[in-house]
Design an enzyme around this catalytic site. Structure first.
Site, mmCIF file in Angstrom:
data_model
loop_
_atom_site.group_PDB
_atom_site.id
_atom_site.type_symbol
_atom_site.label_atom_id
_atom_site.label_comp_id
_atom_site.label_asym_id
_atom_site.label_seq_id
_atom_site.Cartn_x
_atom_site.Cartn_y
_atom_site.Cartn_z
ATOM 1 N N THR A 1 19.460 -4.639 115.431
ATOM 2 C CA THR A 1 20.083 -5.046 116.695
ATOM 3 C C THR A 1 19.110 -5.017 117.874
ATOM 4 O OG1 THR A 1 20.830 -2.779 117.080
ATOM 5 C CG2 THR A 1 22.366 -4.267 115.982
ATOM 6 N N SER B 1 24.127 -0.933 114.509
ATOM 7 C CA SER B 1 22.838 -0.238 114.630
ATOM 8 C C SER B 1 22.829 1.023 113.778
ATOM 9 C CB SER B 1 22.544 0.094 116.094
ATOM 10 O OG SER B 1 23.583 0.883 116.644
ATOM 11 N N THR C 1 6.054 2.502 114.967
ATOM 12 C CA THR C 1 4.599 2.365 115.038
ATOM 13 C C THR C 1 3.841 3.487 114.341
ATOM 14 O OG1 THR C 1 4.499 3.549 117.151
ATOM 15 C CG2 THR C 1 4.748 1.155 117.241
ATOM 16 N N ARG D 1 27.348 -14.630 124.259
ATOM 17 C CA ARG D 1 26.085 -15.370 124.368
ATOM 18 C C ARG D 1 26.074 -16.581 123.447
ATOM 19 N NH1 ARG D 1 20.296 -12.538 123.742
ATOM 20 N NH2 ARG D 1 21.115 -12.017 121.687
ATOM 21 N N TYR E 1 22.655 -1.757 134.278
ATOM 22 C CA TYR E 1 22.601 -2.839 133.286
ATOM 23 C C TYR E 1 22.758 -4.162 134.032
ATOM 24 C CZ TYR E 1 23.020 -2.995 128.149
ATOM 25 O OH TYR E 1 22.795 -3.096 126.809
#
Length: 594
Positions: A174, A243, A305, A450, A513
């Site tokens: 996500t 998620s 990472t 969206r 937000y």
């Protein structure tokens, strides 16, 4: 979503592409679409809004963003396999993985294109716009591996080190920071490690209220399984349906109920991460210790990472005995901010308190179902008259806060009294439990909007920041102004939606937000135009004292701003840890820093 699923059930199948959209958000059967009468409805049966007609949504989209139903942008139904990049395979690694399939029962895929494409991206506008056009990134994973337990991951990472294979972990997928996209110039074999088959609660310690959980578990499955034991973590990010726990740790996530339960760093007691140097973990599980820099802080926010997070031990809590929703309307955004600040400083914040600006308040009206419901009571007869005439609230300025209280009955009642008293001091008026509940129910369907926007030539995205209290109002106003200014520069010819809400509060500040949307007709490169607008907004955020991110993370989308976030010495520390744990850049996603 439906609460009828039994504990132990895993909501998302291994082949997630069978259930979820490959070029949009969420479940295939859930979407906003035009019905035969020309109204927008929400399909499926998974949400409270499912099956309902939203008669005000189309007029709102037409007036707010200038959409025309006949001006559509069709998405392709699938990508032509011949357009996908050819895989780069490492024979030594392949051979070891084939042996591992039989020895350890890991699942291993090379030639299943849909499976690889689905795991090559997250949910940024840039990625989804490309997919809808039938295009992929220049590089996608060459191999997908599904480990089943921690030891599988240890062997997998060791094999990747031996054969110099690039590894990119994925949980729920996500991410909105390009963190899953494969670097275009990566010449090595790229193996994406899908963690979702590591999805079990390994043990629960009810005396110490701890649970050890495999990192691939999806949020809704974790909470459902714990609820069957009378427990919860209370960590509920807006993406929790899809998620994963490992993703929460890797991105330093925040949940909407953090005022009671804490952010992910507050919940985490122990974590295992498999790195090229070996397993990184603490050798004890205690509430706190003073033993030099906290190793957990290297793992939380590492964004894939440094290694693969395999097991996480979290604090758990008994399920709350009482849960109450509420809402408050304010004459304007500034009054709402002042109220939230006083609530935070008095340490009486409910589990969640969210303040929507006027644009989002009006958007809430557009999402009310045909039968009435979401915020509709504000605009019904005498109530509307009372709010706008007798109280003198201007509908073009007023805003709403939604509240969620959790705890025992007595403490919730005390908290409600305090919060509503503070709200009244700042011009707030209680607006009912139903409006608060409906506001939170919308959390899980807003992300679906969206996709219908893209169907009608509208690009949209959200991004967030954290900011000190004394700069919240100025930052919100300045960022909105900058958004509109930059849209003019980019040649946007239609109305622009730039809106914000305060979603989390702290003693020293808040999370804000932003939502941005505009119709791109007449613009040659819509995504480039959008990115220019968002980058301008991000520059304005940083110039106004905001942060690079509150909980989405950095990925590759925001790493250009890292030098404005920490000093060169700080970036040097991040690089030095990477150099020690992963000198050959096995975890080569290139997130965070170059």
């Amino acid at each position: 979503t439906s609460s009828s699923i039994k504990p132990g059930t895993r909501s998302i199948p291994r082949r997630r592409e069978e259930l979820l959209k490959w070029s949009g958000w969420g479940y295939k059967d859930s979407l906003f679409k035009l019905n035969e009468k020309g109204s927008i409805c929400f399909t499926g049966s998974r949400y409270k809004l499912s099956g309902m007609i939203l008669p005000e949504l189309r007029p709102w989209m037409e007036s707010t963003m200038g959409i025309h139903i006949e001006q559509k942008s069709k998405a392709v139904s699938e990508i032509d396999p011949s357009k996908l990049p050819k895989p780069i395979l490492n024979e030594g690694f392949m051979q070891e993985m084939h042996q591992t399939v039989y020895l350890l029962n890991v699942l291993f895929y090379i030639n299943t294109l849909s499976l690889k494409l689905f795991r090559s991206h997250g949910h940024t506008l840039e990625e989804l716009f490309l997919l809808r056009k039938g295009q992929s990134n220049a590089r996608i994973p060459d191999v997908i591996v599904f480990p089943r337990n921690h030891n599988d991951v240890v062997k997998l990472v060791a094999s990747a080190v031996r054969h110099n294979v690039c590894l990119i972990p994925i949980g729920g997928g996500t991410t909105v920071t390009l963190s899953l996209s494969c670097p275009e110039n990566e010449a090595r074999c790229i193996a994406t490690i899908d963690m979702t088959q590591m999805n079990q609660i390994l043990w629960v310690d009810e005396k110490n209220l701890l649970a050890r959980i495999e990192a691939g578990i999806i949020g809704q499955d974790l909470e459902r399984d714990l609820a069957a034991m009378g427990l919860c973590t209370g960590h509920e990010p807006d993406s929790m349906e899809f998620s994963s726990l490992g993703g929460w740790v890797a991105t330093r996530a925040s949940g909407m109920k953090k005022n009671v339960y804490g952010n992910i760093e507050d919940l985490l007691v122990h974590v295992k991460m498999v790195t090229p140097r070996g397993v990184l973990e603490k050798n004890c599980m205690v509430p706190r210790m003073s033993a030099g820099p906290d190793l957990h802080q290297f793992i939380i926010g590492s964004e894939g990472t440094l290694g693969i997070i395999t097991e996480v031990t979290l604090k758990v809590r008994p399920l709350p005995k009482c849960q109450r929703y509420g809402s408050v309307i304010f004459p304007d955004f500034k009054h709402g901010i002042d109220c939230l600040r006083e609530v935070a400083l008095n340490r009486c914040a409910p589990a969640s308190i969210r303040l929507m600006d006027n644009e989002q308040f009006r958007f809430g009206q557009a999402l009310k179902p045909q039968a009435g419901g979401i915020f509709s009571s504000f605009f019904n007869g005498m109530k509307k008259f009372y709010v706008t005439k007798l109280k003198g609230y201007d509908p073009s300025h007023m805003c709403v806060a939604t509240l969620l209280f959790e705890g025992d009955t007595v403490s919730v009642a005390q908290q409600e009294k305090l919060v509503y008293e503070i709200a009244a001091k700042h011009g707030g008026m209680a607006a009912g439990e139903e409006n608060g509940q409906q506001g939170y129910m919308l959390t899980y369907v807003i992300a679906y909007l969206r996709d219908i926007g893209l169907d009608y030539e509208v690009v949209s995205e959200s991004f967030e920041t954290s900011v000190p209290w004394d700069r919240v109002d100025d930052l919100c106003r300045n960022v909105k102004d900058r958004i509109h200014h930059e849209c003019q520069i980019q040649g946007v010819k239609y109305p622009v939606l730039g809106t914000c809400r305060v979603t989390q509060t702290y003693d020293a500040g808040a999370c804000v937000y932003f939502y941005l949307a505009f119709k791109y007709r007449g613009i040659r490169e819509p995504v480039d135009a959008y990115l220019a607008v968002e980058n301008a907004a991000r520059d304005e955020i940083l110039s106004n004292g905001g942060s690079i991110s509150h909980h989405h993370g950095v990925g590759k989308l925001r790493k250009q701003y890292m030098s404005r976030t920490v000093t060169p010495a700080g970036i040097g520390v991040v690089k030095s840890v990477k150099e020690y744990l992963d000198p050959r850049n096995i975890f080569g996603s290139r997130n965070l820093v170059d």
